[in-house]
Design an enzyme around this catalytic site. Sequence first.
Site, PDB file in Angstrom:
ATOM      1  CG  HIS A 106      -1.759  -1.222   1.379  1.00 40.86           C
ATOM      2  ND1 HIS A 106      -2.920  -1.464   0.689  1.00 40.86           N
ATOM      3  CD2 HIS A 106      -1.552  -2.313   2.145  1.00 40.86           C
ATOM      4  CE1 HIS A 106      -3.414  -2.642   1.038  1.00 40.86           C
ATOM      5  NE2 HIS A 106      -2.597  -3.191   1.909  1.00 40.86           N
TER       6      HIS A 106
ATOM      7  CB  SER B  14      12.909  23.105 -13.884  1.00 38.76           C
ATOM      8  OG  SER B  14      11.979  24.167 -13.898  1.00 38.76           O
TER       9      SER B  14
ATOM     10  CE  LYS C  24      11.343  19.675 -10.056  1.00 38.95           C
ATOM     11  NZ  LYS C  24      10.247  20.271 -10.840  1.00 38.95           N
TER      12      LYS C  24
ATOM     13  CD  GLU D   8       7.980  12.855 -14.856  1.00 36.49           C
ATOM     14  OE1 GLU D   8       8.051  13.194 -13.676  1.00 36.49           O
ATOM     15  OE2 GLU D   8       8.067  13.661 -15.808  1.00 36.49           O
TER      16      GLU D   8
END
Length: 463
Positions: free
Chosen positions: A161, A282, A288, A295
């Site tokens: 979980h 970024s 970043k 992704e």
Amino acid sequence: MADKSSNQMWGGRFAAGPDAIMEAINASIGFDKRMAAQDIAGSRAHAAMLARTGIVSDSDAEAMREGLLTVLSEIEGGTFEFSAALEDIHMNVEARLKEIIGEPAGRLHTGRSRNDQVATDFKLWVRDQLDATEGALLALLRALLAQAEAGADWVMPGFTHLQTAQPVTWGHHMMAYVEMLGRDLGRVRDARTRMNECPLGAAALAGTSFPIDRHMTAEALGFDRPSANSLDAVSDRDFALEFLGAASICAMHLSRLAEELVIWSSAQFRFVTLSDRFSTGSSIMPQKKNPDAAELIRAKIGRIFGANVALMMVMKGLPLAYSKDMQEDKEQVFDAADNLLLALVAMEGMVRDMSANRDALEAAAGSGFSTATDLADWLVRVLDMPFREAHHVTGALVAMAEKKGCDLPDLSLEEMQSVHDAIRADVFDVLGVHNSVASRTSYGGTAPSEVRAQVKRWQEVLG
């Protein structure tokens, strides 16, 4: 090669060519030209067989085979002019062949139909994709094995979980994906074996009266045997569906791993650092480092799932044998194959290059009362306590530690005995995360010894 306003291959059946709308909906050359190499390989094998069986002369067959090589070189060299009026790759190749060798080109189609021709081309193309997928899977499996071997005894939290459950090892986690992708490898190999029957010579649907040798063409094209039923041969797309099914399951596994890499590379986890080759910055936030490759893999998977459903929908209501609906079988397979291979190669690069943060993994492994199950097991094993009672006692100790703001190993023996007076000092031997993982020696468990055994087994399997 000059464009044609009407398809002269059809002879006198139609007085004029299709109008622009019909041509647009009917033509497949925009996408099936990807099968040019397979189409020409099939035609060359067919021409050799026609000569061997005496259906055409040796000289005509040789002219066909040499002319087809010329066509292939033009296509590969980018000088071939594809014509939508000629509908598909088969007619484009045959028309150009006629321009090159003349009248013998008209004999090439003896004993076959576009129905068995396209089924053969498509099978050859899918078979090539299965081979490419197998190669990419093997590379990814080896990258995962390298990670598992290096971190066989590095502790980390195991989750259910997405909550801390029990300590495991980094190697054990990597080996979970080896098992998943190993099943994918098996599905790819099974699919290749099952699909390796040659449709060529099934003709339109009923076979042919010409004395063709289907075993000869099947062998020449690397098939195990000719397909045994001509109706099935031209109407079957199971091979494409099975490829998409195997691709979908493999893609799902890649997406799960991609999801974990996205989570693990975040500042909140810091479990892994992805290489700059598979990350981006970024445009506004200089700190970043985004896991874009992971992704994009996660997103592209939907296209593969969609292709699987789309082809199922095309095929679900078709009577035997061939229907024009089946022209819609290729674009989604082409797209799925492209994206699966890209995802596999990108994932292999990420896994090979990524660095696991051993200190962060170990720090997280002991959080969230991850050794609570070890404590319960100790109560059962050493104190002969029924498991349900041990579960209750452990829960009470967890509540005590939570109230104190500490972990289980930080409780004193006296505090533990206040919950159950039979608890002894040797309980602390099982509460460390390293002790926990070392104790899980059941087959397939997370103990470093088991992880190393599984790594060795897989290294031997893969060779």
